[in-house]
Design a protein around this motif. Structure first.
Motif, PDB file in Angstrom:
ATOM      1  N   PRO A  58      -9.717   6.216  11.190  1.00  0.00           N
ATOM      2  CA  PRO A  58      -8.503   6.757  10.569  1.00  0.00           C
ATOM      3  C   PRO A  58      -8.755   8.102   9.881  1.00  0.00           C
ATOM      4  CG  PRO A  58      -8.636   4.399  10.215  1.00  0.00           C
ATOM      5  CD  PRO A  58      -9.938   4.809  10.849  1.00  0.00           C
ATOM      6  N   TYR A 275     -10.095  -0.303  -3.500  1.00  0.00           N
ATOM      7  CA  TYR A 275      -9.775  -0.908  -2.207  1.00  0.00           C
ATOM      8  C   TYR A 275     -10.972  -1.676  -1.663  1.00  0.00           C
ATOM      9  CZ  TYR A 275      -8.315  -1.083   2.726  1.00  0.00           C
ATOM     10  OH  TYR A 275      -7.973  -1.496   3.983  1.00  0.00           O
ATOM     11  N   THR A 302      -7.922   5.389   4.485  1.00  0.00           N
ATOM     12  CA  THR A 302      -6.965   4.561   5.227  1.00  0.00           C
ATOM     13  C   THR A 302      -5.928   5.456   5.914  1.00  0.00           C
ATOM     14  OG1 THR A 302      -5.578   4.236   3.270  1.00  0.00           O
ATOM     15  CG2 THR A 302      -7.267   2.585   3.698  1.00  0.00           C
ATOM     16  N   GLY A 305      -2.569   4.629   7.265  1.00  0.00           N
ATOM     17  CA  GLY A 305      -2.191   3.365   6.648  1.00  0.00           C
ATOM     18  C   GLY A 305      -2.122   3.425   5.136  1.00  0.00           C
ATOM     19  N   ARG A 308       0.837   1.863   2.540  1.00  0.00           N
ATOM     20  CA  ARG A 308       0.830   0.469   2.113  1.00  0.00           C
ATOM     21  C   ARG A 308      -0.121   0.249   0.938  1.00  0.00           C
ATOM     22  NH1 ARG A 308      -1.138  -1.534   5.908  1.00  0.00           N
ATOM     23  NH2 ARG A 308       0.713  -1.643   7.196  1.00  0.00           N
TER      24      ARG A 308
ATOM     25  N   HIS B 278      -9.679  -9.739   6.218  1.00  0.00           N
ATOM     26  CA  HIS B 278      -9.898  -8.781   7.298  1.00  0.00           C
ATOM     27  C   HIS B 278     -10.152  -7.372   6.775  1.00  0.00           C
ATOM     28  CE1 HIS B 278      -5.726  -9.629   6.416  1.00  0.00           C
ATOM     29  NE2 HIS B 278      -5.400  -8.411   6.793  1.00  0.00           N
ATOM     30  N   THR B 302      -0.250 -15.984  12.246  1.00  0.00           N
ATOM     31  CA  THR B 302       0.691 -15.290  11.360  1.00  0.00           C
ATOM     32  C   THR B 302       1.931 -14.869  12.150  1.00  0.00           C
ATOM     33  OG1 THR B 302      -0.397 -13.151  11.711  1.00  0.00           O
ATOM     34  CG2 THR B 302      -1.142 -14.458   9.842  1.00  0.00           C
ATOM     35  N   ALA B 303       1.795 -14.821  13.482  1.00  0.00           N
ATOM     36  CA  ALA B 303       2.942 -14.705  14.394  1.00  0.00           C
ATOM     37  C   ALA B 303       3.926 -13.600  13.971  1.00  0.00           C
ATOM     38  CB  ALA B 303       3.630 -16.060  14.515  1.00  0.00           C
ATOM     39  N   ALA B 304       5.092 -13.978  13.487  1.00  0.00           N
ATOM     40  CA  ALA B 304       6.103 -12.985  13.129  1.00  0.00           C
ATOM     41  C   ALA B 304       5.598 -12.005  12.078  1.00  0.00           C
ATOM     42  CB  ALA B 304       7.362 -13.698  12.625  1.00  0.00           C
ATOM     43  N   GLY B 305       4.541 -12.363  11.359  1.00  0.00           N
ATOM     44  CA  GLY B 305       3.970 -11.481  10.353  1.00  0.00           C
ATOM     45  C   GLY B 305       2.708 -10.766  10.815  1.00  0.00           C
ATOM     46  N   ARG B 308       1.612  -6.714  10.313  1.00  0.00           N
ATOM     47  CA  ARG B 308       0.987  -6.228   9.081  1.00  0.00           C
ATOM     48  C   ARG B 308      -0.520  -6.496   9.078  1.00  0.00           C
ATOM     49  NH1 ARG B 308       2.946  -9.211   5.931  1.00  0.00           N
ATOM     50  NH2 ARG B 308       4.924  -8.125   5.729  1.00  0.00           N
ATOM     51  N   VAL B 309      -0.910  -7.648   9.593  1.00  0.00           N
ATOM     52  CA  VAL B 309      -2.338  -7.975   9.631  1.00  0.00           C
ATOM     53  C   VAL B 309      -3.080  -6.949  10.494  1.00  0.00           C
ATOM     54  CG1 VAL B 309      -4.020  -9.719  10.314  1.00  0.00           C
ATOM     55  CG2 VAL B 309      -1.844 -10.412   9.263  1.00  0.00           C
ATOM     56  N   ASP B 311      -2.075  -3.987  11.183  1.00  0.00           N
ATOM     57  CA  ASP B 311      -1.969  -2.690  10.510  1.00  0.00           C
ATOM     58  C   ASP B 311      -3.025  -2.584   9.408  1.00  0.00           C
ATOM     59  OD1 ASP B 311      -0.926  -0.211   9.818  1.00  0.00           O
ATOM     60  OD2 ASP B 311       1.140  -0.904   9.853  1.00  0.00           O
ATOM     61  N   GLU B 312      -3.252  -3.649   8.698  1.00  0.00           N
ATOM     62  CA  GLU B 312      -4.262  -3.634   7.637  1.00  0.00           C
ATOM     63  C   GLU B 312      -5.673  -3.495   8.218  1.00  0.00           C
ATOM     64  OE1 GLU B 312      -1.793  -6.315   4.362  1.00  0.00           O
ATOM     65  OE2 GLU B 312      -3.579  -7.130   5.309  1.00  0.00           O
ATOM     66  N   LEU B 314      -6.355  -1.882  10.883  1.00  0.00           N
ATOM     67  CA  LEU B 314      -6.465  -0.491  11.338  1.00  0.00           C
ATOM     68  C   LEU B 314      -6.479   0.505  10.190  1.00  0.00           C
ATOM     69  CD1 LEU B 314      -4.413  -0.860  14.559  1.00  0.00           C
ATOM     70  CD2 LEU B 314      -6.466   0.542  14.437  1.00  0.00           C
ATOM     71  N   GLU B 315      -6.339   0.027   8.974  1.00  0.00           N
ATOM     72  CA  GLU B 315      -6.468   0.944   7.828  1.00  0.00           C
ATOM     73  C   GLU B 315      -7.858   1.566   7.769  1.00  0.00           C
ATOM     74  OE1 GLU B 315      -3.380  -1.370   4.773  1.00  0.00           O
ATOM     75  OE2 GLU B 315      -5.535  -1.497   4.464  1.00  0.00           O
ATOM     76  N   ARG B 344       2.115  -7.091  20.735  1.00  0.00           N
ATOM     77  CA  ARG B 344       3.261  -6.768  19.875  1.00  0.00           C
ATOM     78  C   ARG B 344       2.800  -6.085  18.590  1.00  0.00           C
ATOM     79  NH1 ARG B 344       8.394  -8.827  20.168  1.00  0.00           N
ATOM     80  NH2 ARG B 344       8.755  -9.289  17.972  1.00  0.00           N
TER      81      ARG B 344
ATOM     82  N   ASP C 311       6.585 -11.774   2.128  1.00  0.00           N
ATOM     83  CA  ASP C 311       6.299 -11.670   3.559  1.00  0.00           C
ATOM     84  C   ASP C 311       4.866 -12.138   3.836  1.00  0.00           C
ATOM     85  OD1 ASP C 311       6.660 -10.993   6.228  1.00  0.00           O
ATOM     86  OD2 ASP C 311       7.531  -9.057   5.784  1.00  0.00           O
ATOM     87  N   GLU C 315       3.376 -15.389   6.102  1.00  0.00           N
ATOM     88  CA  GLU C 315       2.506 -15.197   7.269  1.00  0.00           C
ATOM     89  C   GLU C 315       1.895 -16.518   7.728  1.00  0.00           C
ATOM     90  OE1 GLU C 315       0.927 -10.678   6.187  1.00  0.00           O
ATOM     91  OE2 GLU C 315      -0.384 -12.391   5.901  1.00  0.00           O
ATOM     92  N   LEU C 316       1.562 -17.379   6.791  1.00  0.00           N
ATOM     93  CA  LEU C 316       0.786 -18.557   7.178  1.00  0.00           C
ATOM     94  C   LEU C 316       1.309 -19.872   6.577  1.00  0.00           C
ATOM     95  CD1 LEU C 316      -1.677 -18.985   8.966  1.00  0.00           C
ATOM     96  CD2 LEU C 316      -3.117 -18.828   6.956  1.00  0.00           C
ATOM     97  N   ARG C 353      12.539 -10.778  10.433  1.00  0.00           N
ATOM     98  CA  ARG C 353      12.264 -11.753  11.492  1.00  0.00           C
ATOM     99  C   ARG C 353      13.430 -11.853  12.476  1.00  0.00           C
ATOM    100  NH1 ARG C 353       7.935 -11.553   8.518  1.00  0.00           N
ATOM    101  NH2 ARG C 353       6.747 -13.440   8.076  1.00  0.00           N
ATOM    102  N   GLU C 358      12.366 -12.826  16.279  1.00  0.00           N
ATOM    103  CA  GLU C 358      11.328 -13.847  16.134  1.00  0.00           C
ATOM    104  C   GLU C 358      11.912 -15.208  15.776  1.00  0.00           C
ATOM    105  OE1 GLU C 358       8.083 -13.915  16.560  1.00  0.00           O
ATOM    106  OE2 GLU C 358       7.552 -11.836  16.909  1.00  0.00           O
TER     107      GLU C 358
END
Lengths: 382, 382, 382
Positions: A58, A275, A302, A305, A308, B278, B302-305, B308-309, B311-312, B314-315, B344, C311, C315-316, C353, C358
């Motif tokens: 990044p 962080y 980050t 990103g 966030r 993560h 975490t599916a629908a969520g 964000r996981v 994205d975090e 890839l931070e 997705r 949110d 997630e879980l 969602r 979703e």
């Protein structure tokens, strides 16, 4: 640079000059690709695996996106093109463009004495068109004292004197105890006997980095005494700023017990970087009147990103407890990207709050000024 | 399946076949509702409380939303309808549809020997129209060796031999030390005397899961030796993949000291699953050249969520350090949803970066290929 | 109050009356600015640094934004205007408006006995137009027993009797062991001898808060026995609800081993607040059939940032494992904002969602009812 759809007053507040309350000098010399990669590849400075590049991070993508235009290149310029242009312009010109581009009114610099490859505090200021003040890294003082002392008692006397003398010319103290030992040290002041014994051991090998927990605690408490006398804050590297050890031992939450002991003394504690433990840091800042927080290095690293990360910090941290810093080191790109992503990230957060009707524009303007410079001016008495 | 507003080249890159570098076999037999619920209800496999259902989870909702159409049902089909149709089609047909639907070019499978209810690696490949290779779970080898050994010295000899022999047919090793003991084990190689003593205790009760920390460390270091000789990576279950113990003891940050010891050996360490730690894993991957990371199971669960996981992750994680895996086990739905939510989630992240002008489309395409298959091909030498 | 673009049925479900399964009484008297600031400034109640105000926090901004209109003021009213209007209306009227505005059908109240400045459970219900039930804080019972006991054996007998007697009138038990000691206590039931010895020490100083780990464990296991007999759940303060100690020691992950021991007993364990460790809590709730979770206080205190917290919880965490609470204490603003941000945050999550295709609207409606009141009715047998 800023997100669109922000009210004009909020844009102005975000673009106002910043106080960068924690940064390091950047290299004054021209850098080879290998040197540049090492400097952008994390604090430990390992090369990336064969066939890969630290530009594929990044931060590396952000250099190509945002720094390239300051060197007259198109955004997203390839690494080789970027580095060729950087060499063509020369380090001095690149440093001037990037440091001035950061829009900083004052740098507070942890300038390692004797590292002539790095710009001094004064030079950082000159290149960036800004004022500059010094931060004293207490472990550096200790190393100097250890190398010059012959007996434990001299060492201890000199340590106190040198801390006082250096603090007299500085606006704040800082410690890297998190990366030398961890933040989970015994929070009590160590007993004199154990300090003397540890000092004797230390003098047998004074050139090694200090990792003895008794001496580290003694050093820290001595620094607290000086900070208290002089009304100076003490900065702690935490989170990704303390990478030499297990990451969880650099979690600022581990400072909880120590921080509670400092509360009656009134010494401001400033948590740097934090962080991925910035929510824990914000929590400490929200319950302790003397605790402050920034996410320094985390924003340029980050990069895409970073909004966030800023948003998560603003979930709980009081507005009068947050500070801006770039945490820059090594290359001027990190100073420029630190300021850029601070403004972009805060802009994105404010746009979200305004759009949801949560905060007024007046609130947003005031908060941007507090975090960008006002809080630092108050705490460091600039 | 992908978010709208992605450039065509990026869509193509996301839809390209994936290397699923870590998965388990799925059940070959028809499943009752109770069996299906246990398999989707977390690794410990407890039934949900009376009056509730494991379909009332993000994963359960995702099965109804995304797997139903592959069984010719409407999205959001009720659980009873879904399971009735699943039974009607039969397990073989369902497995074929879901595994092929995942769009995977190669499965790397941790196939428990002797569990005839689960598809073997070769069968996973056949059903999914993909190549298949094996991963060796070192604790499974240890169990086999313990059951067949009569004396400690035989046990230790056989362990080394068996690790070598099995590794010769595999593309990687993996360990579940996080769920058997925790990731906070002593990082040093244990002394021979203590290993012999522990081996003697072990042979008194060889059918129990191995939880002795000395033997676990011996096993791990033996595996590292084999991995080093053969140039194989070692996978570690972390985060929600290590659920049997206190979650914080499965935080990959706890591997920090061990990982530093491995750095000079050059053995790639791959952190699996990682969630909710993560960001810590990404940090380790960013500072250590031999550390890699995925969020495997965390995406379908975490599916629908899941965006964000991702994205975090890839931070901070370098693009050449991330891998795709489904972490699938038990039901083919988890393989399909693993691939679907990977695409997705990464698509959503890329759309965000492109929309903000942070990355170019060319960057996005290249990053998608690296994470989806390129990095795995390099590390596992496929 | 709700985000736009939600289907009508989902709006209705979100606006339906809530069961607030964990709250405290609010002050019945008129408050000075200093008192009000202390009550909104975190649980430790320190004043903000000179020149700053606790209104400069996400919670403070939320009071000005959302509570001001209930007191007939414009949104974003300045603090002085807000507090002047609050004084003008008087505490009783303010409490009525804010508690009734919360839209709660039943309050489950941890009402500190003898604190006459706080509304009782019954008064909370009357002011809020709702039913009210009591939660028993086991450490309060212990304190009462310690003060009245003369010998260790009496103390232990009385403790069991008093727990039983108070539980007979309550809908649940709760513990603050996280803030008195930490959640990393030894999960085993302590031996009788060590309990007797600790009880003797305790009776020498019965007015101090209980911090002895042996007695805390004895108290906790005694409460578990009572809860098991009576079918009551036990609430644990975790995360920002346990602020007196190091934050990481209030991480609910640290309860992992204890929670596993409780699983065969069937006593529901409810993790309160949890932030910033709510993902760890959701993970525990996803693998253990008897573990439940809310983010209570975290929503009004992260305020404008609360949608992300919700949110992340979703997630879980299984939908049948989440609960609403305000965690309110001190000022009625916290009850109102707790309900408001719960509805706003869940609304934002559901809109996301639904927009991504979703979940179906039917799913969203059902989930909103489960979390808002259905799960609490089932667990507390209301």
């Amino acid at each position: 640079m800023l997100p669109v759809d922000l009210p004009g007053t909020v844009r102005e507040a975000l673009l106002a000059p910043l106080v960068d309350h924690h940064c390091h000098g950047v290299r004054r010399d021209d850098l080879s690709r290998a040197e540049f990669e090492l400097l952008i590849g994390g604090e430990d400075g390992s090369p990336s695996p064969p066939g890969t590049t630290h530009f594929d991070t990044p931060f590396g993508a952000a250099v190509r996106r945002w720094c390239a235009p300051l060197l007259d290149l198109e955004p997203h310029a390839p690494p080789a093109v970027y580095l060729a242009r950087r060499a063509e312009l020369g380090a001095a010109e690149v440093n001037r463009r990037l440091l001035a581009g950061a829009g900083v009114v004052a740098f507070l610099v942890d300038a390692a004495a004797g590292d002539i490859e790095l710009l001094s505090a004064a030079e950082m200021g000159r290149h960036g068109g800004a004022a500059a003040d010094e931060l004293v890294r207490i472990e550096e003082i200790e190393r100097d004292v250890a190398e010059l002392s012959e007996a434990a008692i001299d060492y201890l006397d000199s340590l106190g004197e040198e801390l006082s003398a250096r603090a007299a010319r500085a606006v704040g103290l800082k410690t890297v105890v998190g990366s030398l030992f961890g933040l989970d040290f015994d929070p009590s002041r160590p007993a004199t006997g154990s300090v003397l014994a540890a000092a004797n051991r230390r003098l047998a090998d004074p050139k090694e980095p200090l990792t003895d927990p008794v001496l580290l605690r003694h050093l820290l408490w001595s620094a607290i005494d000086v900070a208290r006398e002089r009304g100076l804050p003490v900065q702690f590297h935490t989170g990704l700023g303390g990478s030499a050890l297990d990451p969880h031992r650099a979690d600022p939450a581990r400072l909880g017990a120590f921080v509670r002991r400092l509360q009656p003394l009134g010494v401001p504690v400033i948590l740097l970087h934090c962080y991925p433990y910035h929510r824990q840091a914000a929590f400490l800042a929200s319950v302790h009147p003397h605790v402050y927080v920034d996410v320094g290095l985390a924003l340029p690293h980050t990069a895409a990103g970073s909004a966030r990360v800023m948003d998560e910090l603003l979930e709980l941290a009081p507005f009068h407890k947050q500070l801006f810093s770039s945490g820059c080191h090594g290359v001027a790109e990190s100073a420029y990207l630190g300021a850029l992503y601070y403004r972009r990230a805060l802009g994105t957060v404010l746009r979200g709050r305004l759009g949801a009707g949560e905060w007024s524009s007046t609130d947003a303007v005031r908060i941007a000024h507090m975090i960008g410079s006002g809080n630092a001016r108050r705490i460091y008495r600039l």
